[in-house]
Design a protein around this motif. Sequence first.
Motif, PDB file in Angstrom:
ATOM      1  N   MET A   1       0.838  -1.199   0.000  1.00 14.20           N
ATOM      2  CA  MET A   1       0.000   0.000   0.000  1.00 14.20           C
ATOM      3  C   MET A   1       0.872   1.248   0.000  1.00 14.20           C
ATOM      4  O   MET A   1       0.584   2.199  -0.721  1.00 14.20           O
ATOM      5  CB  MET A   1      -0.948  -0.002   1.199  1.00 14.20           C
ATOM      6  CG  MET A   1      -2.121  -0.940   1.008  1.00 14.20           C
ATOM      7  SD  MET A   1      -3.231  -1.017   2.423  1.00 14.20           S
ATOM      8  CE  MET A   1      -3.757   0.660   2.552  1.00 14.20           C
ATOM      9  N   ASP A   2       1.939   1.237   0.780  1.00 15.84           N
ATOM     10  CA  ASP A   2       2.865   2.374   0.788  1.00 15.84           C
ATOM     11  C   ASP A   2       3.451   2.595  -0.598  1.00 15.84           C
ATOM     12  O   ASP A   2       3.541   3.724  -1.074  1.00 15.84           O
ATOM     13  CB  ASP A   2       3.998   2.160   1.798  1.00 15.84           C
ATOM     14  CG  ASP A   2       3.565   2.359   3.237  1.00 15.84           C
ATOM     15  OD1 ASP A   2       2.449   2.866   3.456  1.00 15.84           O
ATOM     16  OD2 ASP A   2       4.345   2.002   4.131  1.00 15.84           O
ATOM     17  N   GLU A   3       3.846   1.501  -1.261  1.00 19.54           N
ATOM     18  CA  GLU A   3       4.407   1.613  -2.608  1.00 19.54           C
ATOM     19  C   GLU A   3       3.384   2.168  -3.584  1.00 19.54           C
ATOM     20  O   GLU A   3       3.698   3.029  -4.397  1.00 19.54           O
ATOM     21  CB  GLU A   3       4.879   0.242  -3.099  1.00 19.54           C
ATOM     22  CG  GLU A   3       6.074  -0.300  -2.368  1.00 19.54           C
ATOM     23  CD  GLU A   3       6.331  -1.773  -2.681  1.00 19.54           C
ATOM     24  OE1 GLU A   3       5.624  -2.355  -3.533  1.00 19.54           O
ATOM     25  OE2 GLU A   3       7.247  -2.342  -2.047  1.00 19.54           O
ATOM     26  N   LEU A   4       2.149   1.672  -3.503  1.00 20.09           N
ATOM     27  CA  LEU A   4       1.106   2.128  -4.428  1.00 20.09           C
ATOM     28  C   LEU A   4       0.749   3.588  -4.193  1.00 20.09           C
ATOM     29  O   LEU A   4       0.537   4.343  -5.139  1.00 20.09           O
ATOM     30  CB  LEU A   4      -0.142   1.254  -4.292  1.00 20.09           C
ATOM     31  CG  LEU A   4      -0.010  -0.161  -4.832  1.00 20.09           C
ATOM     32  CD1 LEU A   4      -1.205  -1.003  -4.425  1.00 20.09           C
ATOM     33  CD2 LEU A   4       0.139  -0.148  -6.341  1.00 20.09           C
ATOM     34  N   ILE A   5       0.702   3.995  -2.952  1.00 19.70           N
ATOM     35  CA  ILE A   5       0.355   5.382  -2.637  1.00 19.70           C
ATOM     36  C   ILE A   5       1.454   6.318  -3.121  1.00 19.70           C
ATOM     37  O   ILE A   5       1.195   7.355  -3.703  1.00 19.70           O
ATOM     38  CB  ILE A   5       0.076   5.550  -1.132  1.00 19.70           C
ATOM     39  CG1 ILE A   5      -1.242   4.855  -0.785  1.00 19.70           C
ATOM     40  CG2 ILE A   5       0.018   7.021  -0.744  1.00 19.70           C
ATOM     41  CD1 ILE A   5      -1.510   4.714   0.694  1.00 19.70           C
ATOM     42  N   VAL A   6       2.719   5.922  -2.920  1.00  8.18           N
ATOM     43  CA  VAL A   6       3.839   6.755  -3.365  1.00  8.18           C
ATOM     44  C   VAL A   6       3.838   6.861  -4.878  1.00  8.18           C
ATOM     45  O   VAL A   6       4.097   7.913  -5.437  1.00  8.18           O
ATOM     46  CB  VAL A   6       5.180   6.175  -2.861  1.00  8.18           C
ATOM     47  CG1 VAL A   6       6.352   6.836  -3.535  1.00  8.18           C
ATOM     48  CG2 VAL A   6       5.287   6.360  -1.355  1.00  8.18           C
TER      49      VAL A   6
END
Length: 135
Positions: free
Chosen positions: A69-74
């Motif tokens: 999720m962190d990767e997708l949000i970034v």
Amino acid sequence: MESINVMDLQKVKSLMKEQTQKKSESLIKIGVACYEQVRNNKTTIPDINEAITTLKNADKIIYYCNKRMDELIVKAPEKCSCGHTITSEDKFCGGCGAVVNVKINNDLERKNCSSCNEDIVVSSNFCPYCGYIQN
């Protein structure tokens, strides 16, 4: 491209919700098993190993879902004031040429989680990746 990121994010959120539910159910089973053993003066650990294994597996999946999720949000694209899609790597808008001002707060003091060793903010009470309480 933007709809793919949103779909990926929805899938990850759904998987994380499912695993959080499994984790909750496992914690309840562990609690009930421990309570029953204590009440009956029986404390055999193998009786709760299955619930503990399920709990550990759910924790791992939740951890990786949080990372994804962190990767997708970034990586999720933003829009310039002209409406053109921009990313955090862009310095100028490809549509109008305006300077891109993506604000990322890298000023926060960091440390490694004492459980999973991920890079987290010093003031964190819990690790945002594995949920482990920090000292």
